[in-house]
Design an enzyme around this catalytic site. Structure first.
Site, PDB file in Angstrom:
ATOM      1  N   GLN A 121       0.833  -1.204   0.000  1.00  0.00           N
ATOM      2  CA  GLN A 121       0.000   0.000   0.000  1.00  0.00           C
ATOM      3  C   GLN A 121       0.868   1.254   0.000  1.00  0.00           C
ATOM      4  O   GLN A 121       1.657   1.465   0.916  1.00  0.00           O
ATOM      5  CB  GLN A 121      -0.916   0.012   1.225  1.00  0.00           C
ATOM      6  N   GLY A 122       0.710   2.077  -1.021  1.00  0.00           N
ATOM      7  CA  GLY A 122       1.450   3.332  -1.126  1.00  0.00           C
ATOM      8  C   GLY A 122       0.519   4.519  -0.945  1.00  0.00           C
ATOM      9  O   GLY A 122       0.212   5.230  -1.913  1.00  0.00           O
ATOM     10  N   SER A 124       0.374   6.606   2.560  1.00  0.00           N
ATOM     11  CA  SER A 124       0.937   7.608   3.468  1.00  0.00           C
ATOM     12  C   SER A 124       2.196   8.245   2.890  1.00  0.00           C
ATOM     13  O   SER A 124       2.953   7.612   2.148  1.00  0.00           O
ATOM     14  CB  SER A 124       1.268   6.969   4.821  1.00  0.00           C
ATOM     15  N   SER A 156       3.389  -1.095   3.551  1.00  0.00           N
ATOM     16  CA  SER A 156       3.374  -2.448   4.090  1.00  0.00           C
ATOM     17  C   SER A 156       3.859  -3.472   3.066  1.00  0.00           C
ATOM     18  O   SER A 156       3.322  -3.559   1.968  1.00  0.00           O
ATOM     19  CB  SER A 156       1.954  -2.823   4.533  1.00  0.00           C
ATOM     20  N   GLU A 242     -10.604  -1.735   4.324  1.00  0.00           N
ATOM     21  CA  GLU A 242      -9.518  -1.836   5.304  1.00  0.00           C
ATOM     22  C   GLU A 242     -10.061  -1.753   6.725  1.00  0.00           C
ATOM     23  O   GLU A 242      -9.624  -2.474   7.616  1.00  0.00           O
ATOM     24  CB  GLU A 242      -8.502  -0.723   5.058  1.00  0.00           C
TER      25      GLU A 242
END
Length: 382
Positions: A121-122, A124, A156, A242
């Site tokens: 996951q990109g 933040s 992550s 999520e």
């Protein structure tokens, strides 16, 4: 949802139990939790077994009750969880299923379900904090590609991922363009030229997070999920999965952990302490209610395609309940629990990990704002 089980659902449970009883004893030993390449191989191997047995796509192909039965039975049997590909299976995959084109679903969903491809996951960024819409990573259209430049943090499983669900800014922020309006959601290949991954070591010593640096990375326009500049809405779909359904298995695991903790309290005498008994009883009630809320969220996702804002209620309570569970574990287990930092399967590492849950997937403060504004109808703070 209807909490009674039909004969077909009970038959599904019996069949699943039989399959788990046959295959789990033959699994290889689990790798060290800090060995992410080893965990990727182990987790994707289990995912392939689920796929071959017809259990890989229960989230979309089965009833919500069958999905919950699957999670209950696999946790009860001690089966592996989604592990290194939780982003693909629980975030990116459901988002592509809900928002992608037929071609995009055909391209990405089967490899996710087979365990062939792992996602990270990109979202933040270092300077955005909890304000996700303040992201600065930019994507400039150049023919049939976007040229992406910027950086991400807390990505992550980036070091073992094949793809990244990436949020980028495709329209600069201006006084006339609110920051939420210029964002797009891209599927970025992690082996593209210009992608650099730098692992981050956590307090517990693991490296499941990373910084990702993007230097003029070319991403095909066909990898955009949803319309250009409509990425914020698509992101809300991702975040609803999520917060609303991605933690389902963890609630089951926490209830199992609570049972183990209660038995340990009886065995070591700490059960005789009324305060300990009250805390364990309160946690039992808390996780029981969270399981009922989980059933509601999964049912809503099954009926409407995505979970609703009830996911924020769940995420808020679950994050704090998990921390309370492991704080109680420390008191029940005593000094021994504080001395197992080198044990990759120890209680203390789980306790350290629990501290992150009030930050991950949206901080508790963010969840409180969502509950206040979208459920209670309160005005936005100034």
């Amino acid at each position: 949802m209807d909490l009674t089980y039909t004969p077909e659902e009970e038959e599904f449970r019996v069949r699943l139990r039989g399959w788990l009883a046959r295959v789990l004893p033959a699994l290889p030993p689990r790798p060290d939790p800090r060995d992410w390449p080893g965990r990727r191989a182990y987790d994707t191997g289990w995912q392939r077994m689920l796929y071959d047995a017809g259990y890989a796509d229960l989230q979309h192909e089965a009833t919500p009750t069958q999905h919950l039965i699957f999670l209950e039975e696999t946790e009860r049997a001690g089966a592996p969880y989604v592990g290194a590909n939780f982003v693909g299976l629980l975030h990116a995959g459901p988002t592509i299923a809900a928002e992608g084109t037929a071609e995009q679903r055909e391209r990405w969903l089967p490899p996710i379900l087979r365990g062939d491809e792992v996602w990270c996951q990109g979202f933040s960024e270092p300077d955005a904090g909890s304000d996700l819409a303040a992201l600065r990573t930019r994507a400039v259209r150049d023919g049939d590609s976007y040229v992406v430049t910027g950086s991400k943090i807390w990505t992550s499983h980036a070091e073992v991922a094949d793809w990244c669900e990436l949020l980028v800014r495709t329209t600069p922020v201006t006084p006339q363009t609110p920051k939420h309006k210029g964002i797009s959601w891209l599927a970025m290949p992690m082996d593209a030229p210009g992608v650099t991954v730098r692992p981050l070591r956590t307090l517990a010593g693991s490296t499941e997070f990373a910084e990702v640096f993007l230097d003029e990375v070319r991403v095909p326009v066909g990898n955009r999920i949803g319309a250009e500049n409509d990425g914020w809405r698509v992101t809300m779909v991702t975040l609803s999965f999520e917060r609303g359904t991605a933690f389902v298995g963890e609630v089951v695991a926490c209830r199992r952990t609570l049972g183990l903790l209660a038995r340990e309290a009886v065995a070591n005498g700490s059960w005789d302490d009324p305060a300990i008994r009250r805390r364990l009883g309160r946690l039992n009630a808390e996780f029981g209610v969270l399981w009922r809320l989980t059933q509601r969220n999964v049912s809503e996702a099954g009926a409407h395609g995505v979970p609703g804002v009830g996911g924020s209620v769940f995420k808020l309570r679950y994050s704090h309940a998990r921390q309370q569970l492991y704080d109680t574990a420390a008191d029940v287990l005593g000094p021994a629990a504080a001395l197992d930092l080198d044990d990759p399967h120890g209680w203390n590492l789980d306790r350290l990990s629990s501290l992150s849950y009030t930050i991950a997937a949206g901080t508790s403060q963010i969840q409180q704002n969502i509950v206040a504004e979208r459920i209670l109808g309160l005005p936005k703070g100034r």
